[in-house]
Design a protein around this motif. Structure first.
Motif, short mmCIF file in Angstrom:
data_model
loop_
_atom_site.label_atom_id
_atom_site.label_comp_id
_atom_site.label_asym_id
_atom_site.label_seq_id
_atom_site.Cartn_x
_atom_site.Cartn_y
_atom_site.Cartn_z
N HIS A 69 4.64 65.26 21.83
CA HIS A 69 6.01 65.86 22.56
C HIS A 69 5.69 67.04 23.19
O HIS A 69 6.29 67.47 24.26
CB HIS A 69 6.93 66.04 21.43
CG HIS A 69 8.11 66.73 21.66
ND1 HIS A 69 9.16 66.35 22.54
CD2 HIS A 69 8.65 68.07 21.31
CE1 HIS A 69 10.13 67.14 22.85
NE2 HIS A 69 9.75 68.18 22.09
N GLN A 70 5.08 67.98 22.39
CA GLN A 70 4.91 69.44 22.66
C GLN A 70 3.91 69.54 24.06
O GLN A 70 4.38 69.88 25.14
CB GLN A 70 4.26 70.32 21.58
CG GLN A 70 5.07 70.72 20.33
CD GLN A 70 4.57 71.40 19.49
OE1 GLN A 70 3.31 71.48 19.49
NE2 GLN A 70 5.37 71.98 18.67
N SER A 73 5.73 67.41 27.13
CA SER A 73 7.12 67.93 27.74
C SER A 73 6.33 69.27 28.65
O SER A 73 7.18 69.46 29.98
CB SER A 73 7.77 68.76 26.84
OG SER A 73 7.16 69.61 25.94
N ASP A 124 10.41 75.12 22.05
CA ASP A 124 9.98 74.36 23.14
C ASP A 124 10.36 74.72 24.61
O ASP A 124 9.70 74.84 25.61
CB ASP A 124 10.69 73.05 22.93
CG ASP A 124 9.75 72.21 21.93
OD1 ASP A 124 8.73 72.94 21.23
OD2 ASP A 124 10.26 71.05 21.20
N GLN A 147 8.54 77.91 25.60
CA GLN A 147 7.09 77.25 26.01
C GLN A 147 6.97 76.49 27.46
O GLN A 147 5.93 76.76 28.21
CB GLN A 147 6.49 76.57 24.64
CG GLN A 147 5.08 76.02 24.97
CD GLN A 147 4.01 76.90 24.54
OE1 GLN A 147 4.55 77.87 23.87
NE2 GLN A 147 2.63 76.59 24.79
#
Length: 718
Positions: free
Chosen positions: A379-380, A383, A309, A312
């Motif tokens: 979520h990914q 964010s 995360d 990324q």
């Protein structure tokens, strides 16, 4: 050999002394040459000693005793503290004696770099990959010490980066260039021969050492981003070849590390360096470098394994900034916005592909496994998008326009998904974080109709039942959801102009009829703080919603006659502020007292007829009771000043009516004592004397009560 704590104390003393010297020179209280001539030898000796103290080569026994695992209150280990404080002293000497400091540090760094760069000759091919052919115990120990020292010295060189930029850029250019060239060389070397993946004789020791050196070399290079930016601005029109070579080589070192197979410490160092090159340096040619194009391909390839995360988010920020941020040193006509806008839209489209597809199935019931998969996608994606918005929020209008155009569909998808996840507080928390960032950074770009649609959707979804469900689990994600919703409304109500004024009645109604009744009797400190900030902003930025000045009346009579509107809402808000002063939360008390005082300073709150005639002495009464009960003693001074500001609106009423009534209502003291208290309160009208009288009254009242309580029952007739 002093103990670790003794060494820390010595460093603290030297730091204070160096700060003292620097401030004397900067404020021209002392002649720089005279000071440096006097202390030069001592400072060079100090620098050499501190550099020796952080190296295993000279100080192995003591350094090995330092704990490098347990974190202290500042989230650093004993070793990290030791190194950080030592490097601060090195940096302060550098500020005073740049040439000496550099010529002392760089040869030491160079020696350790030679060892590291010479490891290539010991790399041999084995059945499973590459192996470092250094196996003798003594050689491994020496290598371990050298690598630890190199890591510390790289941090030292990074810490000194700020002393090569600004006014001294030209004078110290050659030294800085030597450092940056070495750092670029060493980062590329590490990435090319992949020392971080190599087999070693002592993997538990040497492998972390090799990873750390590589990570620290990238971090040290990142520290020189501002120097590179200044270098770029000096040479972009003539002879930029050397600069282009440095940046291109640095990117060749970064690209192989942008992989989920690389250890996270190293991966994140590479990502941070990429972000700095894209954000701080911003060279026009960045997008055309094959290494950067490779990262674009890697990050938008759906078949490639996603990075962790944090990595990324950083890589996506870097790529977005390459396309969104204006190039330095170039006029608007050469910014190529049209091409960059198209490329940015493609990038965001690729990053949000799975997320945008959720809209079609949002309203359908989902099985548990499906729901978890959906949550991961949300979520990914959010964010990454939230970070992209945040990184351009302070940039030019054009950058923000392009950013919003690219994000527009994803924002609409988010709004469509919101109602479907209203009972999943972890998802609504992330969605509201995203919307809050949008409101703070791209409010203008979103436009009025869509912003209205978002606010209306939220107001409809946050029913009293939904708010209660969220708030009643204190400290939970649900509370955070409500806090973020209130923060969004704070942004909305302080918007100038008439655009969002139609929402004011709904916002106030939500606060006073839905949120406030749920939290009034509960502690809920975080939600309360946000609610009262919202109420303050409603009043502060929308004063005319409650008080309409008649200009004609003010011209005719010389006094502004104010027409009161929405009186019931105003009274309810003031009552909520009053109630908050009766509760034990000292932080909320301080915040709300500050809000009332600000409204009085800016809008003359205490002088308004409604406040003066129906609320003034209720507030004074509450503040005096708080002083008497000693519940908020830390705020004595603030309470005294606020009491004066309120009483001074109507001193006659305060002395003739309020004070006698207040004393009459005081229990625990007899009538004679009340008379004494009244007589002792002098009718002063200046702030120092008045507050002195208030504190004397409070102390005497407490004293009388204490005396009366200690006497046998019936002795004093109360």
């Amino acid at each position: 050999q002093p103990t670790h704590e003794g060494y820390f104390s010595c460093l603290d003393i030297w730091t204070l002394f160096l700060d003292y010297l620097t401030s004397k020179i900067k404020s021209r209280l002392a002649d720089k040459e005279a000071v440096l001539n006097r202390y030069e030898d001592a400072l060079v000796l100090l620098l050499t000693e501190v550099l020796n103290r952080i190296q295993f080569r000279y100080n192995q026994a003591q350094l090995e005793e330092l704990d490098d695992e347990t974190l202290d209150d500042d989230q650093q280990t004993e070793w990290q503290r030791y190194l950080r404080q030592s490097l601060e002293v090195v940096a302060k000497v550098m500020e005073l004696l740049p040439t000496h400091a550099f010529s002392t540090l760089f040869p030491v760094l160079q020696d350790n770099l030679e060892v590291y760069l010479g490891l290539q000759q010991f790399v041999v091919t084995s059945g499973t990959g590459h192996r470092l052919n250094i196996t003798a115990e003594n050689d491994c120990r020496r290598l371990h010490c050298s690598l630890r020292d190199l890591s510390s010295l790289l941090q030292a060189v990074g810490r000194l980066a700020e002393y090569f930029t600004g006014d001294v850029f030209a004078a110290r250019f050659n030294d800085a260039l030597t450092v940056v060239e070495r750092l670029v060389k060493v980062t590329l070397y590490g990435s090319q021969i992949k020392l971080y993946n190599i087999e070693t004789a002592v993997p538990s020791v040497l492998k972390p050492d090799l990873i750390d050196v590589h990570a620290q070399s990238l971090a040290a290079l990142q520290a020189y981003a501002h120097w590179l930016a200044q270098f770029y601005s000096e040479v972009h029109r003539q002879n930029p070849e050397q600069f282009i070579s440095l940046v291109s080589t640095a990117l060749e070192a970064i690209t192989p590390l942008i992989s989920s197979k690389v250890q996270e410490k190293l991966l994140l160092s590479a990502c941070h360096l990429l972000v700095s090159l894209a954000t701080t340096v911003r060279p026009v040619f960045l997008i055309s470098i094959p290494a950067v194009q490779k990262v674009f391909t890697r990050i938008t390839d759906t078949s490639a394994q996603r990075l962790p995360d944090k990595a990324q988010v950083l890589v996506c920020r870097a790529l977005s900034n390459v396309l969104l941020l204006p190039w330095p040193n170039l006029p608007e006509s050469e910014q190529q916005w049209a091409v960059r806008s198209t490329n940015h839209a493609s990038l965001v489209s690729a990053l949000t592909r799975d997320y945008r597809q959720l809209k079609a199935t949002a309203s359908l019931p989902q099985r548990k496994v499906q729901l978890e998969d959906t949550k991961v996608i949300i979520h990914q994606t959010l964010s990454v998008l939230e970070d992209i918005v945040e990184s351009v929020s302070g940039e030019s209008t054009k950058s923000r326009q392009i950013c919003y155009q690219s994000l527009q569909e994803s924002v609409q998808v988010s709004l469509a998904l919101f109602p479907a996840f209203i009972h999943q507080s972890d998802v609504t928390d992330e969605m509201l974080s995203f919307f809050l960032t949008l409101f703070q950074g791209l409010r203008v770009q979103m436009g009025v109709p869509f912003t209205e649609q978002i606010i209306q959707t939220f107001l409809n979804m946050f029913t009293r039942e939904q708010l209660a469900e969220s708030i009643l689990h204190e400290g939970s994600t649900g509370c955070r959801v409500v806090e973020k919703f209130l923060k969004i409304l704070q942004v909305v109500v302080q918007e100038p102009g008439q655009v969002f004024k139609p929402f004011l009645p709904s916002v106030i109604s939500l606060c006073m009829e839905q949120v406030y009744p749920i939290i009034a009797e509960r502690s809920s400190p975080d939600v309360k703080a946000e609610l009262f900030e919202l109420l303050f902003r409603v009043l502060h930025h929308n004063w005319r919603y409650f008080f309409k000045s008649s200009v004609l009346a003010s011209v005719q009579r010389g006094v502004a006659e104010e027409q009161m509107e929405n009186e019931a809402q105003f009274s309810a808000i003031m009552q909520a502020f009053g109630q908050s002063f009766l509760q034990p939360d000292i932080h909320l008390f301080k915040q709300n007292l500050f809000y009332l005082e600000t409204l009085n300073t800016k809008q003359k709150l205490y002088h308004k007829k409604i406040f003066r005639t129906t609320m003034l002495f209720q507030f004074v009464n509450v503040l005096l009771q708080v002083l008497v009960h000693k519940s908020h003693d830390l705020l004595q001074e603030e309470i005294g000043i606020a009491t004066y500001n309120m009483a001074s609106v109507d001193f006659d009423g305060f002395y003739s009516a309020f004070l006698p009534e207040f004393l009459a209502s005081c229990d625990g003291v007899d009538s004679n004592q009340k008379n004494v208290l009244g007589r002792n309160f002098k009718m002063d009208r200046d702030l120092p004397s008045f507050t002195q009288n208030v504190h004397r009254l409070v102390n005497d009242l407490r004293y009388y009560r204490l005396c009366n309580d200690s006497l046998p029952p019936g002795t004093v007739k109360l």
